[in-house]
Design an enzyme around this catalytic site. Sequence first.
Site, PDB file in Angstrom:
ATOM      1  NE  ARG A   1       7.447  -5.143  13.331  1.00  0.00           N
ATOM      2  CZ  ARG A   1       7.444  -4.655  12.409  1.00  0.00           C
ATOM      3  NH1 ARG A   1       6.803  -5.396  11.194  1.00  0.00           N
ATOM      4  NH2 ARG A   1       7.986  -3.472  11.493  1.00  0.00           N
TER       5      ARG A   1
ATOM      6  CG  HIS B   1       5.288   0.756   2.709  1.00  0.00           C
ATOM      7  ND1 HIS B   1       4.782   1.796   2.185  1.00  0.00           N
ATOM      8  CD2 HIS B   1       4.820   0.804   4.062  1.00  0.00           C
ATOM      9  CE1 HIS B   1       4.067   2.468   2.914  1.00  0.00           C
ATOM     10  NE2 HIS B   1       3.940   1.888   4.243  1.00  0.00           N
TER      11      HIS B   1
ATOM     12  CG  ASP C   1       1.927   4.856   4.605  1.00  0.00           C
ATOM     13  OD1 ASP C   1       1.423   3.804   4.541  1.00  0.00           O
ATOM     14  OD2 ASP C   1       3.238   4.853   5.108  1.00  0.00           O
TER      15      ASP C   1
ATOM     16  CG  HIS D   1      -0.077   0.387   2.526  1.00  0.00           C
ATOM     17  ND1 HIS D   1       0.440  -0.974   3.060  1.00  0.00           N
ATOM     18  CD2 HIS D   1      -0.082   1.053   3.147  1.00  0.00           C
ATOM     19  CE1 HIS D   1       1.100  -0.710   4.213  1.00  0.00           C
ATOM     20  NE2 HIS D   1       0.961   0.739   4.355  1.00  0.00           N
TER      21      HIS D   1
END
Length: 756
Positions: free
Chosen positions: A747, A737, A687, A685
């Site tokens: 995480r 990314h 941002d 995607h």
Amino acid sequence: MDPFRFCLMLSFYMKFGSSVFSSNAPQAPAPIPNEKLVVLTVATKETDGFQRFMQTASYFNYTVKVLGMGEMWKGGDVGRSIGGGQKVRLLKEAMESLAAQEDLVVLFVDSYDLIFAGGPEEILKKFQQANHKVLFAAEGVIWPDKRLADKYPLVRSGKRYLNSGGIIGYAPYVNRLVSQWDLHDNDDDQLFYTKIYLDPLKREFLNMTLDHKCQIFQNLNGAVDEVLLKFGTDRVRVRNTAYNSLPVVVHGNGNTKMYLNYLGNYVPNAWNYEHGCSHCDDDLLDLSQLHEYPDVLVGVFIEQPTPFLPEFFQRLLTLDYPKDKLKLFVHNNEVYHEKHIQRFWEENRDVFKSFKVVGPEENLSQGEARNMGMDLCRNDASCGYYFSLDSDVMLTNRQTLKLLIEQNRKVIGPLVTRHGKLWSNFWGALSLDGYYARSEDYVDIVQRKRVGVWNIPFMAHIYLIKGTVLRNELKERNHFVLEKLDPDMALCRNSREMTSHREKDSPSPESFHMLRSPKGVFMYITNRHEFGRLISTANYNVSRYNNDLWQIFENPADWKEKYIHPNYTQIFTENQLEEPCPDVFWFPVLSEKACDEIVEEMEHYGLWSGGKHEDKRIAGGYETVPTDDIHMKQIGFDKEWLHFLREFISPVTLKVFSGYYTKGYALMNFVVKYTPNRQAFLRPHHDSSTFTINIALNNKNTDFQGGGCRFHRYNCSIESPRKGWSFMHPGRLTHLHEGLPTTNGTRYIAVSFVDP
């Protein structure tokens, strides 16, 4: 002059010569030799004020004879009512042996509240110029009987009323003056002298006058506005602006003693612009020469919810002083802080010589708690010093305690200030009602433009008191309770003012008021070193899980120290900045503590979004590329996070994207949670940002396996994120990314879409 008269005078001069004229001209009297001046003063105890008086006398080489030392003071409370007759009686006795010396000049002055600003030669010259046998100090305020005001001789200019704090005269005349005394020790000395002065026959017989224009004597009562400091190369003078005079003797009579203390920080040679502090190294205590360090009782007071308390205790622990010489007394008034104290006690109870904690269950007032701490030192003969420390003091100088002890003052505190503000732990002056007033030098002292050791009227938060002082000058209990004053103000007033007590040989209850002993313990602040700062406790909300995170506005220095990565500044000084992929920059920004607390805060909140497309938290209610997250807004941390972006991310942006000036604004600020069981990865995607930051909040291979980020255009992956380090990369166009799968554990990352 007409020509005829001029010619006549000229011929007369030529015939008889200039000797005719010079023989009739008045001759200036020969200067009085310095050795013909003797200074007399009365002091029954060697107070701080008396020692200061003697220091200034020594500086100018005055010959001083002290009367009454060691006697019981029976002269009344001259600071608040009539009294002082004991001074006249002592002077009368002393003059019996001096009266026959007709050329001897006697200077009789007070000592506890008086300093010299000039030397004997100057004072004798000005006395001669006054052309009287006895000269009294003058003031503009009549005391003690206002009804006598109309009987005073009128003066065209100058002070009209007599003050008994300063007398200078030839010995025979001073003797005639005081030989008339036949009253009691607690009768009023100034009233006695006033009545003599107001009698025209006695005034003429004694050839008395007043120093109307403050040529010799400067009484500060009613004249503070007239007085300024005049800085010279070698020493500092007091200048009276009303009469353009430089007084030799400066007297802090009435309620001006604190102003005299201010003047005494400079006059005559304590501090000037040329040489700085002249007395800071006087009487220093060399700790290296001691057989062993003195015991110190450290009183810690937690009277309100205080941010960064664990850090406060760690700084206390790292003080450079033998821990087996430190006794710790902690008063905690806040239930919220019991967990912090318990943890510190469990880890360090055997580190100190003793460790005593009094908690909120004791329900002690602040004054009672501070009295208790002080009493622990007062009642222990081995206690060398009492070090009072409030929890809002963040000491950054490990040598603080040693530096204060070495200064060898009865009461001294280090200067600490609020970061970036003029708020400090001392006042340079007091208003008439006893509260804060700004002294002329306050800002310069706070900003360390004037460096030294300063006699001040009020201090709080942190100070050191000698144990011997607590057992002598300040031996009375309950110093922290006085009228309606807060405890710190009560302590300072009790220290600097006189303290009533009955001597062990007090003859009767009726004479109790006569046995008032002048304490006048001077309190000092030192700014010779950087010691630390004051934390703001205002608006500290303890309802959250990690409350210190919200202190970025109130206490920015402490917030940065706790939450910003220790290597952050090396981005700019040593170029500690990596570029693992094209236009992807990697740098340290958050400390491990910040990462842990942000994660704890999110888990404590607990309402993770679940990675669903429907999302009422954002405009439109639909998220194209959803993550399992919690927004900063949800925990009330959005404005703090945006401030973090402006303060710590924007400077990095300017460094790596040269020419781009970010607004440091983001609509989307959130923490993402990746787990194999909920959301393990994020599809490719772009941002909705100009650039994005992505901060790793925990450790790979310790807290999780897998993870990382892949940038498709460059076929470049970053698979080893470092805790507290941030990626920064363009958002909309070039850097498609994806989030790589987390294969085990959990995480956490903090993400902001900056400049959407």
